[in-house]
Scaffold this active site. Structure first.
Site, PDB file in Angstrom:
ATOM      1  N   SER A 101       0.846  -1.187   0.000  1.00 15.73           N
ATOM      2  CA  SER A 101       0.000   0.000   0.000  1.00 15.73           C
ATOM      3  C   SER A 101       0.891   1.250   0.000  1.00 15.73           C
ATOM      4  O   SER A 101       1.666   1.457  -0.928  1.00 15.73           O
ATOM      5  CB  SER A 101      -0.966  -0.036   1.184  1.00 15.73           C
TER       6      SER A 101
ATOM      7  N   ASP B 224      -9.806  -3.600  -5.565  1.00 14.67           N
ATOM      8  CA  ASP B 224      -9.276  -2.735  -4.515  1.00 14.67           C
ATOM      9  C   ASP B 224      -9.829  -1.327  -4.704  1.00 14.67           C
ATOM     10  O   ASP B 224      -9.728  -0.747  -5.783  1.00 14.67           O
ATOM     11  CB  ASP B 224      -7.751  -2.721  -4.599  1.00 14.67           C
TER      12      ASP B 224
ATOM     13  N   HIS C 299      -8.325  -4.775  -1.185  1.00 13.23           N
ATOM     14  CA  HIS C 299      -7.056  -4.214  -0.753  1.00 13.23           C
ATOM     15  C   HIS C 299      -6.244  -5.207   0.075  1.00 13.23           C
ATOM     16  O   HIS C 299      -5.013  -5.195   0.034  1.00 13.23           O
ATOM     17  CB  HIS C 299      -7.316  -2.945   0.058  1.00 13.23           C
TER      18      HIS C 299
END
Length: 741
Positions: free
Chosen positions: A589, A675, A710
């Protein structure tokens, strides 16, 4: 030392180029791959499918290693297990896992007295001793609230967004996601009959709470950019279309959430970002009550609030980084104060606040909680997160007399660890604590508030002959370019020699004030058992050393995050623990942005890199406030739309724009099609740019989970496979596939 497995590399997919100019502040960037953003375009799907096929071909030789690591994780994991039951009202709640099943099963059993948890219940420890629930044995009277495996059946993805139960234990509300986009369907189950109520509420977000009498359900809704902005109220038994909006936040740069106070009397509505916040509270015992403002955003005070009753008065415990009428951010590591509810009607500068705990430059107050008898403070000292306790009445008396309260801190006997509060029932004589370290599996304790005794309720079992003594965790410090000392956690097998030949993996995050705290991880053992030195770099932008550590790694100081990581890598290369030519890096991320930026800065320092759901096209994303969560990012990175300096600074480091002809290492970008936090298009574009620019000839691959969000694919076995894939990719690239003797 084993060698990387030979592979015949097929031709990599080449995306067409469609120039898309983007102009801001008299600067034009021409993006040739922006067309990949249209996830409904069949050509985009075809490209991602081709990328997956290419990745599978390039990494085919790693499949035996992936299987081996997966089996190691599986062999060490107690597959049939359960959590320590936690008491709420007259029930003990816990979750089970069963061998061969992907998801937990959420259960409860009735407490023997059926009454503990009420404010007037007896406080004997026996009433708060969890029942002896055996992992593989049926429990008399057990009720299944939700079977995640049944909920997941027939769906490619399953995640539980939240759950709540009424005070009388008769209704259970929960929300599920079957797509991975963090949009949930909320349902309500009547636990007396096992049947669901007719209402189902679609497209809700995280956060749901019952009113004490069970007549109302509060839940969150996100806008089109996945920003939670509405608190809605559903009256049970009425059509969903009649649900009302309790609160709506229109500022696109603010995040909204709900919670209950510790005594469950108050609903708390919080609005804010990383720099300031606002809190309102609703008295749930008064059907006609309206939201009351506790502290407004105009004060620019970052805070949390906890209302409670004490000696017939409603007071609010504030954890905050500034004083009323004082300098903004004057207590960056936070302090604790008390304010009477009656004071809230006054201008903040005129309110009378009582200081409970003063600000400290060396200790960060992470948060505070309350039981009926005690104040519970979570804090961070020298990177370590721990917890302290003080009798509430004594703390208030001391504060009102101008004295510092006396706290007790449990001793856990390790140098690098993480301890924190878990579920603590307000009226309980014990507080539930969690504890873990890099090589101590998670433990659950009940802390006896009256005596300070720690009662061990469980240590997560690790199978396969695991011994913590076989591994070592040490603290080291790297020197950043500006002289700042950056803490490192250095993990290895005890038998590994400091001879400069070992493979190493450097891991980091460094954003949003998130700390990479010590914690046990079974998958990591598979790398350590192959001779890896695993180094966690606690770089600026995280919160390990207090608020300043975060502020020195955000906005116009963001590059410190990247140079700190390179400094950590240099320490590894010169430490004697690793072969400088066998160092890999990994992050996810915002940590994926870190990896992308670091590879542009110093590609020659790494033999391999894994970027998980990487935020590598951050400038494009943040420049478009219509994209999911973009406006919320302005407080972290700056606002490049309005501020030319921020734009120029971000453009100087964001990975996609700064790919250059250089010897990039072997790279894997791992992403998810659904995501909503970091869109798949970011790594898809980045990989194309890397392949075109690299001079090393090493493979650069993109792996896209087509049915995930995600956090990757859902289900614990799928998560283990994902981690095995990442670790096998790194181990193969570094020639470290064999277990140590």
């Amino acid at each position: 030392m084993s060698q990387p497995s030979p592979v015949v590399v097929p031709a990599a997919p080449i995306a067409k180029k469609v120039p898309a100019p983007r102009t801001h502040h008299d600067d034009t960037f021409v993006d040739p791959y922006e067309w990949l953003r249209d996830k409904k375009d069949p050509e985009v799907i075809a490209h991602l499918t081709a990328e997956n096929a290419y990745t599978e071909a390039v990494t085919a030789g790693q499949e035996p290693l992936r299987r081996a690591i997966f089996e190691e994780i599986k062999r060490r994991t107690q597959e049939t297990d359960l959590s320590v039951p936690a008491r709420k009202d007259g029930w003990w709640y816990y979750s089970r896992t069963a061998e061969g099943k992907q998801y937990p099963i959420y259960c409860r059993v009735q407490a023997s007295d059926g009454t503990a948890g009420a404010p007037d219940a007896g406080d004997g420890l026996s009433a708060w001793t969890p029942p002896a629930v055996v992992p593989d044995a049926p429990v008399p009277g057990e009720e299944v609230l939700l079977d995640g495996n049944a909920e997941a059946e027939g769906h490619p993805f399953f995640a539980l967004g939240g759950a709540a139960v009424t005070r009388d234990g008769s209704l259970y509300a929960y929300s599920v996601d079957h797509a991975g986009d963090e949009t949930f369907t909320l349902r309500i189950k009547d636990l007396r009959t096992g049947e669901h109520l007719p209402e189902a509420i679609e497209r809700v977000f995280y956060g749901l709470e019952f009113a004490p009498d069970g007549s109302r359900l509060f839940y969150m809704v996100a806008d089109d950019s996945w920003r939670p902005y509405q608190v809605r109220v559903h009256v049970l038994g009425t059509p969903v279309e009649q649900d009302t909006v309790l609160y709506q936040e229109d500022d696109v740069a603010q995040w909204t959430g709900i919670d209950l106070s510790s005594d469950r009397r108050w609903l708390l509505v919080s609005v804010g970002n990383s720099e300031y916040s606002e809190t309102r509270m609703l008295d749930l015992e008064d059907p006609g009550a309206q939201l009351e403002l506790v502290l407004g955003r105009q004060e620019r005070i970052l805070h949390t609030a906890e209302p409670f009753e004490h000696e017939g008065r409603t007071r609010v415990l504030l954890t905050h980084n500034g004083r009323p009428g004082g300098r903004e951010g004057s207590a960056p590591n936070n302090m604790l104060s008390l304010v009477d509810r009656s004071e809230l009607a006054k201008p903040v500068a005129d309110q009378d606040w009582t200081t409970l705990v003063q600000h400290s430059d060396d200790v960060k107050i992470e948060g505070a909680d309350l039981s009926a008898t005690h104040l519970i403070v979570s804090l961070r000292r020298e990177t370590i997160s721990t917890v302290q306790f003080a009798p509430l009445a004594d703390a208030i008396t001391a504060a009102e007399a101008g004295r510092a309260p006396s706290f007790v801190e449990p001793a856990f006997g390790e140098e690098l660890y993480t301890a924190g509060g878990g579920t603590t029932e307000y009226a309980a004589p014990v507080a539930r604590l969690s504890f873990t370290s890099y090589f101590t599996p998670p433990r659950v304790y009940d802390y006896v508030l009256a005596t300070g005794e720690l009662l061990l309720r469980k240590e997560t079992p690790v199978r396969g002959g695991y011994r913590s003594a076989d591994y070592v965790a040490e603290r080291a410090w790297a020197a950043a370019d500006d002289g700042t000392k950056v803490p490192l956690s250095v993990l290895r097998r005890a038998s590994v020699q400091r001879d400069g030949t070992n493979p190493a993996l450097v891991y980091g995050y460094g954003s949003y004030e998130v700390s990479m705290d010590p914690g046990f991880a079974i998958p990591r053992l598979s790398l350590l058992d192959r001779g890896f030195v695993f180094v966690i770099a606690h770089i600026r932008g995280g919160g390990e050393l207090g608020r300043h550590w975060y502020e020195d790694g955000k906005k116009l100081a963001k590059k410190n995050t990247f140079t700190d990581f390179v400094a950590a890598t240099d320490w590894v290369a010169s430490s004697g623990w690793a072969d400088p030519k066998r160092i890999a890096c990994m992050g996810g991320s915002a940590g994926g942005l870190l990896i992308g930026a670091v590879l542009n800065l110093a590609p020659e320092k790494y033999a391999a890199a894994v970027a998980q759901v990487p935020f590598v096209d951050a400038l494009t994303t943040i420049l478009d406030p219509e994209l999911p969560l973009s406006a919320l990012e302005w407080e972290e990175w700056g606002n490049p739309i309005e501020d030319a300096e921020v734009y120029r600074y971000m453009k100087s480091y964001t990975p996609y724009e700064n790919v250059r002809p250089a010897p990039y290492p072997t790279v894997a970008a791992v992403t998810s099609f659904n995501d909503t936090r970091v869109l798949y298009v970011e790594p898809a574009k980045w990989v194309q740019a890397l392949r075109e620019a690299t001079t090393s000839g090493r493979p650069i691959v993109l792996k896209t989970e087509m049915d995930a969000g995600h956090g990757g694919a859902s289900g614990r076995y799928e998560a283990w496979k994902d981690r095995a894939w990442d670790y096998a990719f790194i181990a193969d690239a570094l020639g470290a596939t064999d277990l140590l003797p």
